[in-house]
Design a protein around this motif. Structure first.
Motif, PDB file in Angstrom:
ATOM      1  N   GLY A 173      -4.644   0.182  29.050  1.00 27.51           N
ATOM      2  CA  GLY A 173      -5.953  -0.163  29.586  1.00 27.51           C
ATOM      3  C   GLY A 173      -6.394  -1.572  29.247  1.00 27.51           C
ATOM      4  N   ILE A 174      -6.282  -1.949  27.982  1.00 30.17           N
ATOM      5  CA  ILE A 174      -6.775  -3.263  27.559  1.00 30.17           C
ATOM      6  C   ILE A 174      -5.943  -4.398  28.134  1.00 30.17           C
ATOM      7  CG2 ILE A 174      -5.456  -3.510  25.399  1.00 30.17           C
ATOM      8  CD1 ILE A 174      -9.212  -4.280  25.866  1.00 30.17           C
ATOM      9  N   TRP A 175      -4.608  -4.188  28.218  1.00 22.43           N
ATOM     10  CA  TRP A 175      -3.754  -5.241  28.783  1.00 22.43           C
ATOM     11  C   TRP A 175      -3.881  -5.322  30.299  1.00 22.43           C
ATOM     12  CZ3 TRP A 175      -2.216  -9.240  26.267  1.00 22.43           C
ATOM     13  CH2 TRP A 175      -1.934  -9.161  24.895  1.00 22.43           C
ATOM     14  N   THR A 176      -4.240  -4.213  30.935  1.00 30.70           N
ATOM     15  CA  THR A 176      -4.510  -4.262  32.376  1.00 30.70           C
ATOM     16  C   THR A 176      -5.761  -5.079  32.642  1.00 30.70           C
ATOM     17  OG1 THR A 176      -3.478  -2.094  32.744  1.00 30.70           O
ATOM     18  CG2 THR A 176      -4.974  -2.888  34.440  1.00 30.70           C
ATOM     19  N   ILE A 177      -6.802  -4.864  31.831  1.00 33.79           N
ATOM     20  CA  ILE A 177      -8.036  -5.655  31.960  1.00 33.79           C
ATOM     21  C   ILE A 177      -7.732  -7.132  31.727  1.00 33.79           C
ATOM     22  CG2 ILE A 177     -10.310  -6.102  30.955  1.00 33.79           C
ATOM     23  CD1 ILE A 177     -10.440  -3.084  30.290  1.00 33.79           C
TER      24      ILE A 177
END
Length: 233
Positions: A173-177
């Motif tokens: 999730g955080i790396w997609t953001i």
């Protein structure tokens, strides 16, 4: 926007470090028993290759220093894991691990670096390496898929640790953001895949956490839990 992407990237670094350190319990067990038992070295050999390629990607692409730093840490940690395998594995597994390291972590990595450095230039070099990194990341998600199949088959989450699934979800999730903020689709695709798989694992955990395990599977199948190695970037 730059300050926001940097902040998100720092959080991503912290979460990825926790993911890299997740197998420490396994290797403490290996050192304690002075044997690799039924554990396989392939996931760690592949993660070492993956981290090495992403480190190179982060170095050659402007503005991706956070990708390089966390994966550089991953290279050190995974190299330590592989070294422990070489020390404590029986002869047959040690030979297999040496062959895998030679083929993937030395041969494939060297070929990728040499080809992209000597034959390609500028954005073409970055794009080619991005395709390689993304492709390898997606292939590595075969391990979580195998664990999910085991959960459905046994109707037990015994072989899919909650925190590893949770960190796969957070990491993806955080790396997609971050990828969306910096407009890096080579980061977005594999980590978006990780986010979807992490979500699916958490749903399975909620469905089967109170179920009794099937008697068709022995506790030895629990070795699968250590194959859940999430993407670091």
């Amino acid at each position: 926007m730059e300050s926001l992407s940097f902040f998100v990237g720092v959080i991503g670094n912290i979460i990825s470090v926790l993911v890299f350190l997740a197998p420490i319990g396994t290797f403490w067990r290996i050192v304690k028993h002075r044997s690799t038992q039924d554990f396989e070295s392939l996931p760690y050999v592949c993660t070492l290759l993956n981290s090495s390629l992403w480190t190179y990607y982060g170095i050659i692409k402007p503005g991706e220093i956070l990708v390089a730093t966390v994966n550089g840490f991953g290279v050190v940690v995974e190299a330590a894991y592989v070294t422990l395998f070489l020390i404590y594995a029986p002869a047959k597994m040690r030979a297999k691990t040496v062959a895998l390291v030679s083929l993937l972590d030395v041969g494939f990595l060297a070929a990728a670096i040499l080809v992209t450095r000597l034959a390609l230039q500028g954005d073409t070099r970055i794009d080619a390496l991005g395709f390689i990194c993304s492709g390898l990341n997606i292939v590595m998600y075969g391990s979580p898929l195998a664990a999910m199949k085991t959960v459905v088959t046994t109707k037990s989450v015994e072989f899919m640790p909650f925190f590893l699934s949770f960190f796969l979800f957070l990491n993806g999730g955080i790396w997609t953001i971050y990828a969306v903020l910096v407009r890096d689709y080579f980061l977005a695709v594999p980590n978006g895949t990780g986010l979807v798989l992490g979500t699916a694992q958490l749903v399975l955990y909620a469905l089967y956490r109170n179920s009794k395990p099937s008697n068709k599977f022995s506790i030895e199948d629990g070795s699968q839990e250590e194959h859940l190695i999430a993407s670091s970037s």
